[in-house]
Design a protein around this motif. Sequence first.
Motif, PDB file in Angstrom:
ATOM      1  N   HIS A 126       0.917  -1.079   0.159  1.00 40.36           N
ATOM      2  CA  HIS A 126      -0.094  -0.096   0.189  1.00 40.36           C
ATOM      3  C   HIS A 126       0.319   1.332   0.065  1.00 40.36           C
ATOM      4  CE1 HIS A 126      -3.528  -2.505   0.492  1.00 40.36           C
ATOM      5  NE2 HIS A 126      -3.149  -3.126   1.475  1.00 40.36           N
ATOM      6  N   SER A 127       2.508   1.104  -0.202  1.00 39.67           N
ATOM      7  CA  SER A 127       3.154   2.220   0.114  1.00 39.67           C
ATOM      8  C   SER A 127       2.959   3.757  -0.294  1.00 39.67           C
ATOM      9  CB  SER A 127       4.089   1.930   0.106  1.00 39.67           C
ATOM     10  OG  SER A 127       4.850   1.682  -1.773  1.00 39.67           O
ATOM     11  N   PHE A 128       2.580   3.419  -2.227  1.00 45.29           N
ATOM     12  CA  PHE A 128       1.695   4.045  -2.819  1.00 45.29           C
ATOM     13  C   PHE A 128       0.504   5.430  -2.727  1.00 45.29           C
ATOM     14  CE2 PHE A 128       0.026   5.908  -7.111  1.00 45.29           C
ATOM     15  CZ  PHE A 128       1.135   6.745  -7.151  1.00 45.29           C
ATOM     16  N   THR A 129       0.207   4.393  -2.086  1.00 42.94           N
ATOM     17  CA  THR A 129      -1.530   4.797  -1.625  1.00 42.94           C
ATOM     18  C   THR A 129      -0.964   5.542  -0.857  1.00 42.94           C
ATOM     19  OG1 THR A 129      -2.337   3.247  -2.795  1.00 42.94           O
ATOM     20  CG2 THR A 129      -3.305   4.200  -1.043  1.00 42.94           C
ATOM     21  N   ILE A 130      -0.164   5.513   0.172  1.00 42.73           N
ATOM     22  CA  ILE A 130       0.382   5.941   2.035  1.00 42.73           C
ATOM     23  C   ILE A 130       0.688   7.413   1.056  1.00 42.73           C
ATOM     24  CG2 ILE A 130       0.947   5.473   3.864  1.00 42.73           C
ATOM     25  CD1 ILE A 130      -0.136   2.489   3.611  1.00 42.73           C
ATOM     26  N   GLN A 131       1.052   7.290   0.637  1.00 43.32           N
ATOM     27  CA  GLN A 131       2.820   8.605  -0.078  1.00 43.32           C
ATOM     28  C   GLN A 131       1.521   9.441  -0.461  1.00 43.32           C
ATOM     29  OE1 GLN A 131       5.429   8.918   1.227  1.00 43.32           O
ATOM     30  NE2 GLN A 131       5.132  11.114   0.510  1.00 43.32           N
ATOM     31  N   LEU A 132       0.459   9.121  -0.861  1.00 41.65           N
ATOM     32  CA  LEU A 132      -0.064  10.013  -1.679  1.00 41.65           C
ATOM     33  C   LEU A 132      -1.598  10.784  -0.781  1.00 41.65           C
ATOM     34  CD1 LEU A 132      -1.505   8.277  -5.531  1.00 41.65           C
ATOM     35  CD2 LEU A 132      -0.609  10.312  -4.299  1.00 41.65           C
ATOM     36  N   PHE A 133      -2.330   9.518   0.281  1.00 43.52           N
ATOM     37  CA  PHE A 133      -2.853   9.728   1.178  1.00 43.52           C
ATOM     38  C   PHE A 133      -2.251  10.951   2.107  1.00 43.52           C
ATOM     39  CE2 PHE A 133      -4.026   9.034   5.271  1.00 43.52           C
ATOM     40  CZ  PHE A 133      -6.412   9.537   5.620  1.00 43.52           C
ATOM     41  N   PHE A 134      -1.035  10.853   2.660  1.00 45.58           N
ATOM     42  CA  PHE A 134      -0.156  11.637   3.357  1.00 45.58           C
ATOM     43  C   PHE A 134      -0.312  13.193   2.565  1.00 45.58           C
ATOM     44  CE2 PHE A 134       4.616  13.069   4.691  1.00 45.58           C
ATOM     45  CZ  PHE A 134       4.323  13.288   6.161  1.00 45.58           C
ATOM     46  N   ASP A 135       0.259  13.149   1.168  1.00 47.37           N
ATOM     47  CA  ASP A 135       0.902  14.349   0.820  1.00 47.37           C
ATOM     48  C   ASP A 135      -0.357  15.272   0.348  1.00 47.37           C
ATOM     49  OD1 ASP A 135       3.556  13.414  -0.224  1.00 47.37           O
ATOM     50  OD2 ASP A 135       2.628  12.743  -2.183  1.00 47.37           O
ATOM     51  N   GLU A 136      -1.673  14.787   0.427  1.00 44.69           N
ATOM     52  CA  GLU A 136      -3.009  15.334   0.591  1.00 44.69           C
ATOM     53  C   GLU A 136      -2.744  16.694   2.264  1.00 44.69           C
ATOM     54  OE1 GLU A 136      -6.326  13.167   0.069  1.00 44.69           O
ATOM     55  OE2 GLU A 136      -5.350  12.492  -2.453  1.00 44.69           O
ATOM     56  N   ILE A 137      -2.354  15.752   3.374  1.00 48.51           N
ATOM     57  CA  ILE A 137      -2.734  16.318   3.904  1.00 48.51           C
ATOM     58  C   ILE A 137      -1.393  17.030   4.975  1.00 48.51           C
ATOM     59  CG2 ILE A 137      -4.297  15.420   5.074  1.00 48.51           C
ATOM     60  CD1 ILE A 137      -2.864  13.246   7.112  1.00 48.51           C
ATOM     61  N   LYS A 138       0.111  16.602   4.224  1.00 47.81           N
ATOM     62  CA  LYS A 138       1.032  17.516   5.270  1.00 47.81           C
ATOM     63  C   LYS A 138       1.232  19.251   5.338  1.00 47.81           C
ATOM     64  CE  LYS A 138       3.805  17.063   0.687  1.00 47.81           C
ATOM     65  NZ  LYS A 138       4.882  16.589   0.357  1.00 47.81           N
ATOM     66  N   GLU A 139       0.468  19.141   4.355  1.00 49.28           N
ATOM     67  CA  GLU A 139       0.761  20.969   4.868  1.00 49.28           C
ATOM     68  C   GLU A 139      -0.481  20.835   6.467  1.00 49.28           C
ATOM     69  OE1 GLU A 139      -2.882  20.712   2.310  1.00 49.28           O
ATOM     70  OE2 GLU A 139      -1.175  20.047   2.206  1.00 49.28           O
ATOM     71  N   PHE A 140      -1.259  20.397   6.444  1.00 49.24           N
ATOM     72  CA  PHE A 140      -1.191  20.537   8.067  1.00 49.24           C
ATOM     73  C   PHE A 140      -0.712  20.732   9.487  1.00 49.24           C
ATOM     74  CE2 PHE A 140      -4.510  20.074   4.501  1.00 49.24           C
ATOM     75  CZ  PHE A 140      -5.512  21.038   4.810  1.00 49.24           C
ATOM     76  N   SER A 141      -0.160  21.378   9.659  1.00 51.63           N
ATOM     77  CA  SER A 141       0.423  21.493  11.578  1.00 51.63           C
ATOM     78  C   SER A 141      -0.233  21.028  12.762  1.00 51.63           C
ATOM     79  CB  SER A 141       1.448  22.531  11.094  1.00 51.63           C
ATOM     80  OG  SER A 141       0.506  23.136  11.419  1.00 51.63           O
ATOM     81  N   LEU A 142      -1.190  20.802  12.223  1.00 50.49           N
ATOM     82  CA  LEU A 142      -2.328  20.465  13.561  1.00 50.49           C
ATOM     83  C   LEU A 142      -3.348  18.787  12.966  1.00 50.49           C
ATOM     84  CD1 LEU A 142      -3.586  23.603  15.039  1.00 50.49           C
ATOM     85  CD2 LEU A 142      -1.277  22.338  16.310  1.00 50.49           C
ATOM     86  N   CYS A 143      -2.961  18.301  14.024  1.00 49.15           N
ATOM     87  CA  CYS A 143      -3.947  16.607  14.177  1.00 49.15           C
ATOM     88  C   CYS A 143      -5.521  17.054  13.667  1.00 49.15           C
ATOM     89  CB  CYS A 143      -3.298  16.053  14.958  1.00 49.15           C
ATOM     90  SG  CYS A 143      -3.888  14.257  14.438  1.00 49.15           S
ATOM     91  N   TRP A 144      -6.145  17.677  14.034  1.00 51.43           N
ATOM     92  CA  TRP A 144      -7.066  17.936  13.977  1.00 51.43           C
ATOM     93  C   TRP A 144      -7.544  18.541  12.661  1.00 51.43           C
ATOM     94  CZ3 TRP A 144      -9.601  22.966  13.948  1.00 51.43           C
ATOM     95  CH2 TRP A 144      -8.873  23.783  14.043  1.00 51.43           C
ATOM     96  N   LEU A 145      -6.799  19.806  12.576  1.00 49.15           N
ATOM     97  CA  LEU A 145      -7.176  20.019  11.022  1.00 49.15           C
ATOM     98  C   LEU A 145      -7.142  19.172   9.563  1.00 49.15           C
ATOM     99  CD1 LEU A 145      -5.042  23.813  11.251  1.00 49.15           C
ATOM    100  CD2 LEU A 145      -7.861  23.763  10.946  1.00 49.15           C
TER     101      LEU A 145
END
Length: 85
Positions: free
Chosen positions: A20-39
């Motif tokens: 699942h590494s490709f899907t996981i990396q894409l998922f992370f790329d979508e939210i990596k700019e958010f510095s707070l977990c709840w955001l």
Amino acid sequence: MILTERDIYPILEFDRNGKHSFTIQLFFDEIKEFSLCWLAEEELEHRYPNHVINKELRYRRNGNKIEILEAKTKSNVAQIRYTPL
């Protein structure tokens, strides 16, 4: 010590050679700019209703991390930690 938004960065932990590494990396790329977990979680709820990423993967928030789980086994395949640096 007071932590600000700028002191917290998401860190992705997973097996880079997993199926699942490709899907996981894409998922992370979508939210990596958010510095707070709840955001990040709020943004994910808009993009992935019912916490479903695809037919094989789901996510959930657990404290200051977002866990990515296999849908069938519910085993943790990755996590995104929001840890102060």
